[in-house]
Design a protein around this motif. Structure first.
Motif, mmCIF file in Angstrom:
data_model
loop_
_atom_site.group_PDB
_atom_site.id
_atom_site.type_symbol
_atom_site.label_atom_id
_atom_site.label_comp_id
_atom_site.label_asym_id
_atom_site.label_seq_id
_atom_site.Cartn_x
_atom_site.Cartn_y
_atom_site.Cartn_z
ATOM 1 N N LEU A 1 19.577 -2.036 -23.357
ATOM 2 C CA LEU A 1 19.672 -1.646 -21.948
ATOM 3 C C LEU A 1 18.446 -2.100 -21.169
ATOM 4 O O LEU A 1 18.565 -2.593 -20.040
ATOM 5 C CB LEU A 1 19.836 -0.128 -21.825
ATOM 6 N N GLU A 2 17.283 -1.944 -21.758
ATOM 7 C CA GLU A 2 16.044 -2.355 -21.091
ATOM 8 C C GLU A 2 16.051 -3.862 -20.835
ATOM 9 O O GLU A 2 15.709 -4.320 -19.743
ATOM 10 C CB GLU A 2 14.857 -1.965 -21.965
ATOM 11 N N ASN B 1 18.879 -4.686 -18.144
ATOM 12 C CA ASN B 1 18.502 -4.273 -16.793
ATOM 13 C C ASN B 1 17.372 -5.137 -16.248
ATOM 14 O O ASN B 1 17.329 -5.427 -15.052
ATOM 15 C CB ASN B 1 18.148 -2.791 -16.758
ATOM 16 N N LEU C 1 19.090 -8.232 -15.213
ATOM 17 C CA LEU C 1 19.880 -7.982 -14.003
ATOM 18 C C LEU C 1 18.993 -7.964 -12.764
ATOM 19 O O LEU C 1 19.380 -8.464 -11.704
ATOM 20 C CB LEU C 1 20.626 -6.644 -14.116
ATOM 21 N N ASP C 2 17.807 -7.368 -12.881
ATOM 22 C CA ASP C 2 16.886 -7.330 -11.748
ATOM 23 C C ASP C 2 16.460 -8.734 -11.325
ATOM 24 O O ASP C 2 16.215 -8.989 -10.151
ATOM 25 C CB ASP C 2 15.650 -6.490 -12.084
ATOM 26 N N VAL D 1 28.404 -3.375 -16.984
ATOM 27 C CA VAL D 1 27.566 -3.387 -15.792
ATOM 28 C C VAL D 1 28.309 -2.632 -14.704
ATOM 29 O O VAL D 1 29.471 -2.918 -14.420
ATOM 30 C CB VAL D 1 27.258 -4.825 -15.335
ATOM 31 N N ARG E 1 23.550 -1.923 -12.701
ATOM 32 C CA ARG E 1 22.787 -1.462 -13.865
ATOM 33 C C ARG E 1 23.665 -1.596 -15.101
ATOM 34 O O ARG E 1 24.876 -1.376 -15.036
ATOM 35 C CB ARG E 1 22.371 0.008 -13.728
ATOM 36 N N LYS F 1 19.830 6.781 -21.361
ATOM 37 C CA LYS F 1 18.740 5.948 -20.829
ATOM 38 C C LYS F 1 17.868 5.471 -21.950
ATOM 39 O O LYS F 1 17.611 6.061 -22.907
ATOM 40 C CB LYS F 1 17.908 6.715 -19.829
#
Length: 109
Positions: free
Chosen positions: A24-25, A28, A31-32, A47, A99, A109
């Motif tokens: 996930l880290e 993301n 994605l950023d 997503v 996200r 998370k």
């Protein structure tokens, strides 16, 4: 084998959680930066467009000391987590953005 089974089950859960968190880290972060295509998302992940969490804070125009401001915000956060009640008004910090989440577990998370 029966004696170590609970330990092995717990170790497997921790391993899966560590994999999910690192994936996930990484997703993301990509994605950023705009590097991820929806077809390149690993199996078990998806997503979504997630609304940002509201921030409950004392309005900046109120003439209060920093210590009072922090105390009130902490009290509001404690009440929010314990009872789901806030007495401060929410403000949105940023716009909605895509996200990566674990499919079926969007709050992980």
């Amino acid at each position: 084998v029966r004696l170590i089974r609970p330990t092995l089950i717990r170790a497997l859960r921790l391993h899966v959680l560590a994999y999910a968190r690192t994936t996930l880290e990484a997703l993301n972060g990509r994605l950023d930066e705009g590097e991820v295509e929806l077809s390149n998302v690993p199996a078990g992940f998806e997503v979504i467009i997630k609304d940002p969490e509201p921030i409950y804070s004392v309005p900046a125009f109120l003439p209060t000391r920093d210590s009072e401001r922090h105390c009130v915000e902490l009290l509001d956060e404690i009440l929010g987590r314990a009872l789901g009640v806030h007495f401060l008004e929410p403000t949105l910090s940023e716009e909605s953005k895509p996200r990566a989440v674990v499919r079926g577990h969007p709050n992980l998370k």
